[in-house]
Design a protein around this motif. Sequence first.
Motif, PDB file in Angstrom:
ATOM      1  N   GLN A 135       0.822  -1.212   0.000  1.00  0.00           N
ATOM      2  CA  GLN A 135       0.000   0.000   0.000  1.00  0.00           C
ATOM      3  C   GLN A 135       0.857   1.265   0.000  1.00  0.00           C
TER       4      GLN A 135
ATOM      5  N   SER B 155     -10.192   0.961  -6.356  1.00  0.00           N
ATOM      6  CA  SER B 155      -9.394  -0.263  -6.513  1.00  0.00           C
ATOM      7  C   SER B 155      -8.010  -0.128  -5.885  1.00  0.00           C
ATOM      8  N   LEU B 156      -7.571   1.100  -5.612  1.00  0.00           N
ATOM      9  CA  LEU B 156      -6.270   1.313  -4.996  1.00  0.00           C
ATOM     10  C   LEU B 156      -6.342   1.520  -3.481  1.00  0.00           C
TER      11      LEU B 156
ATOM     12  N   ARG C 277      -8.952  -3.448  -1.642  1.00  0.00           N
ATOM     13  CA  ARG C 277      -7.864  -4.276  -2.186  1.00  0.00           C
ATOM     14  C   ARG C 277      -7.592  -5.460  -1.272  1.00  0.00           C
ATOM     15  N   LYS C 278      -7.497  -5.183   0.023  1.00  0.00           N
ATOM     16  CA  LYS C 278      -7.203  -6.236   0.988  1.00  0.00           C
ATOM     17  C   LYS C 278      -8.302  -7.293   0.982  1.00  0.00           C
TER      18      LYS C 278
ATOM     19  N   ARG D 174     -10.423  -8.089  -1.446  1.00  0.00           N
ATOM     20  CA  ARG D 174     -10.372  -8.862  -2.696  1.00  0.00           C
ATOM     21  C   ARG D 174      -9.189  -9.830  -2.699  1.00  0.00           C
ATOM     22  N   MET D 175      -8.044  -9.351  -2.222  1.00  0.00           N
ATOM     23  CA  MET D 175      -6.843 -10.172  -2.197  1.00  0.00           C
ATOM     24  C   MET D 175      -7.026 -11.380  -1.269  1.00  0.00           C
TER      25      MET D 175
END
Length: 190
Positions: free
Chosen positions: A46, A61-62, A67-68, A70-71
Amino acid sequence: MSVIPGACKSRFWIPVTADKDGSKQEPAENSPGHSFTVMSYNILCQKLIRRDLFKYASKNSLRLKPRKDRMLKELKYWDTDIMCLQEVGIEEWQQALEPQCKRSNYDSRMYQSLQKAHGVCISWKRDKFHMAEEKTLAMDRSLKVCGEVLETDNVALIVVLRFGPAGTNADDASDRDCPGIIVSSTHLFW
């Protein structure tokens, strides 16, 4: 498996086996030996995100939280035997990835340069492998490119994994004869 996360729909696996001479072969049905899955994934720390480098990406998305989430869904969905992760932020590791790995039956090692807020990680299913050895490597502290000195602080993490569950005594002489693999994760900035 559960519902396929959106990001996973476009990913595919490449099955590979190797002969004793190292040449690639298509996997044979019911082939003898050990079978396992490996995934390499650049997490994108990040702290390294700069809007000018990711002009094509939406702001959402950033952001760390989406993000976390989805990851973590994607890593859980694939449920690979070995994960090699790069650009793993220390905070993201401690607060999200490490707890998820433990809940998902992984043992892990992480290594970072003292100069950076991110590093590399290798995780493996503890019921399939145990670590026999670990090596870390710090590389080229500074590099002169086009008259400019870059502080790269590149690192690598190398583990020797033996087949068999965690808790196997790595000092036992019989363990040295146990088949295994060498796995490395690195993120190189030239």
